[in-house]
Every structure is written in structure tokens, then in C-alpha cells.
Motif scaffolding. Structure first.
Motif, short mmCIF file in Angstrom:
data_model
loop_
_atom_site.label_atom_id
_atom_site.label_comp_id
_atom_site.label_asym_id
_atom_site.label_seq_id
_atom_site.Cartn_x
_atom_site.Cartn_y
_atom_site.Cartn_z
N UNK A 96 18.12 6.41 70.60
CA UNK A 96 17.26 6.70 71.91
C UNK A 96 16.03 7.58 71.90
N UNK A 97 16.23 8.45 70.86
CA UNK A 97 15.14 9.48 70.98
C UNK A 97 13.86 9.03 70.62
N UNK A 98 12.99 9.25 71.50
CA UNK A 98 11.50 8.60 71.07
C UNK A 98 10.61 9.68 70.51
N UNK A 99 10.84 10.95 70.90
CA UNK A 99 10.13 12.00 70.35
C UNK A 99 11.06 13.45 70.51
N UNK A 100 10.31 14.30 69.76
CA UNK A 100 10.44 15.87 69.82
C UNK A 100 9.69 16.71 70.13
N UNK A 101 9.94 17.78 70.97
CA UNK A 101 8.89 18.86 71.38
C UNK A 101 9.87 20.48 70.86
N UNK A 102 9.08 21.03 70.31
CA UNK A 102 9.56 22.26 69.99
C UNK A 102 8.67 23.28 70.59
N UNK A 103 9.75 24.42 71.09
CA UNK A 103 9.00 25.37 71.96
C UNK A 103 9.47 26.66 71.22
N UNK A 104 8.42 27.20 70.51
CA UNK A 104 8.88 28.49 69.69
C UNK A 104 10.22 28.60 69.30
N UNK A 105 10.39 27.46 68.29
CA UNK A 105 11.44 26.79 67.98
C UNK A 105 11.79 26.72 66.25
N UNK A 106 12.96 26.64 65.98
CA UNK A 106 13.33 26.20 64.64
C UNK A 106 13.19 25.04 64.33
N UNK A 107 12.52 24.57 63.17
CA UNK A 107 12.38 23.06 62.79
C UNK A 107 12.73 23.13 61.37
N UNK A 108 14.08 23.24 61.29
CA UNK A 108 14.45 23.35 59.71
C UNK A 108 14.43 21.93 58.62
#
Length: 227
Positions: free
Chosen positions: A81-93
Motif C-alpha cells: 500500500x505504501x506509494x512513497x516515503x518522506x524522511x524528516x531529519x531521519x535515519x535511512x539505513x
């Protein structure tokens, strides 16, 4: 594609109300918005809680993660169901990486202001919270955040990502240039390798979602409208 529901995921030393300034701005633009309250007990537990909320939603989802919430959406984002991802000053390992492993590459300024308790939880020392987490907020607001902070189990720092969704889903990244909790150097490194649709930099603390809500909301809305 139908208009996505925006699902907001908080990080360490926060809770879903850290999004309180952003939520009205998203709702004003007629988006359905949900904010997950994750337990911060393990990456698996937090992904499970987020996935349960995603599964309750009809239609596509835009996942937005702040801080450690970025690690959560990196794994939970594999949901169909997830169409996209937004990272706000976040970890993205990446695969096999943990938030703790990334943190060690460039220690943040406030690393010394973290303190474990006898139950295994890791806290930001309360009287250091303002200068560590949200130095660009009014001290009254940061005092409330410090007292109400939600501490993670320290072991969560070491939980590794197995399948990073940013490799297959469109993503966006906001860097906080005055961040004392996740070093800006680490944010730039993580965001660059993601090949995101867009990277923006805000002159903000780690709590950009609270200190720069208009800019953060507009960034999220831009991502949502492009799906």
C-alpha cells in the motif's frame, strides 16, 4: 492513483504529538492524516505497529518518518500500500545497517547528553533537552517535550534493516543543518545514496517538524501531490 493517506511516524524521545504543528497544515489541504504511536521497544515492534495502521487504511499511503521513524518507514515501506516515503531529519539505513551504526560514523553534538536508566531505556537528560533536540523552539515548548519524552529501549539502536524500501519506492529527504541528534553529515550521506526525488535543507534543529512546520508540511504535500 487515489490521493494518499499520509501516515506520520515519530522517533526516539518523541511521540505522535511532535507532529502537532504539521498535522493541521496537511488536513487543511484535504488529506487524510494518521499519526502512529510506536512503542520504541524494537524495530520489529515499531514496524509491526506501523504496518497494522497501514493495513487499516483503504488506498495508497505516504509514509513520513522523523528521526528514528525513518528507520521504521524504511522497513514498513515495503508494504504494497505504501506509494512513497518522506524522511524528516531521519535515519535511512541500508541493508544490514542500524541507527547506532550510522550514528557512530559522525557522532552528533548532543551524544554526551544521552543517559541510560537501570531498566535499559535511553533518555535525553531533561535539562539538556532544549539544547540537544530543539534549540530553535521556545523554551516553554521544549520543556514540555523534555518532560513528556518517550525513551526507547537502548537496544533498539542496534536493530538492523533487512530490506530498505527506499531502494524501490519514490522518496524525499529533508536535512536539518543545525541538527545535534543526527549529524548533518550523516543526513547528507544517507539522502544522497537514496537517489531521492528531492532533497531540501532547512536551517533547523532536529525538531524541524516543530520549528519549521510550514516548510515541512509543504515538503510532505509536494511529495503527496506527485504520487
Amino acid at each position: 492513483m487515489a490521493q494518499p493517506t499520509i501516515v506520520l511516524v515519530h522517533g526516539f524521545w518523541g511521540n505522535s504529538l511532535h507532529w502537532q504543528h504539521v498535522i493541521p497544515l496537511l488536513v487543511k489541504q484535504n488529506y487524510q492524516v494518521k499519526a502512529v504511536e510506536v512503542p520504541l521497544t524494537s524495530l520489529a515492534d515499531d514496524v509491526e505497529r506501523t504496518t497494522k495502521m497501514i493495513n487499516q487504511i483503504e488506498g495508497p499511503v505516504l509514509l513520513v518518518g522523523h528521526s528514528y521513524g525513518g528507520a521504521v518507514i524504511t522497513e514498513a515501506g515495503n508494504n504494497d500500500k505504501v506509494a512513497g516515503l518522506v524522511y524528516i531529519a531521519a535515519f535511512a539505513p541500508d541493508t544490514g545497517e542500524s541507527p547506532g551504526m550510522i550514528t557512530q560514523q559522525h557522532l552528533p553534538e548532543a551524544a554526551a547528553n544521552l543517559a541510560p536508566d537501570s531498566d535499559g531505556y535511553l533518555w535525553v537528560v531533561a535539562d539538556k533537552y532544549h539544547e540537544s533536540f530543539c534549540q530553535d523552539l521556545d523554551p516553554t515548548e521544549s520543556l514540555a517535550m523534555a518532560v513528556a519524552q518517550k525513551a526507547p529501549l537502548a537496544s533498539t539502536f542496534g536493530d538492523n534493516i533487512t530490506n530498505p524500501a527506499w531502494k524501490t519506492k519514490p522518496c524525499w529527504y529533508q536535512v536539518s543543518t543545525q541538527d545535534r541528534m543526527i549529524a548533518p553529515e550523516n543526513q547528507r550521506k544517507m539522502s544522497a545514496r537514496m537517489n531521492p526525488k528531492e532533497i531540501i535543507e532547512l536551517d533547523a534543529s532536529h525538531a524541524s517538524l516543530a520549528s519549521k512546520p510550514e516548510e515541512v508540511a509543504n515538503f510532505i504535500l509536494k511529495a503527496a501531490s506527485s504520487l
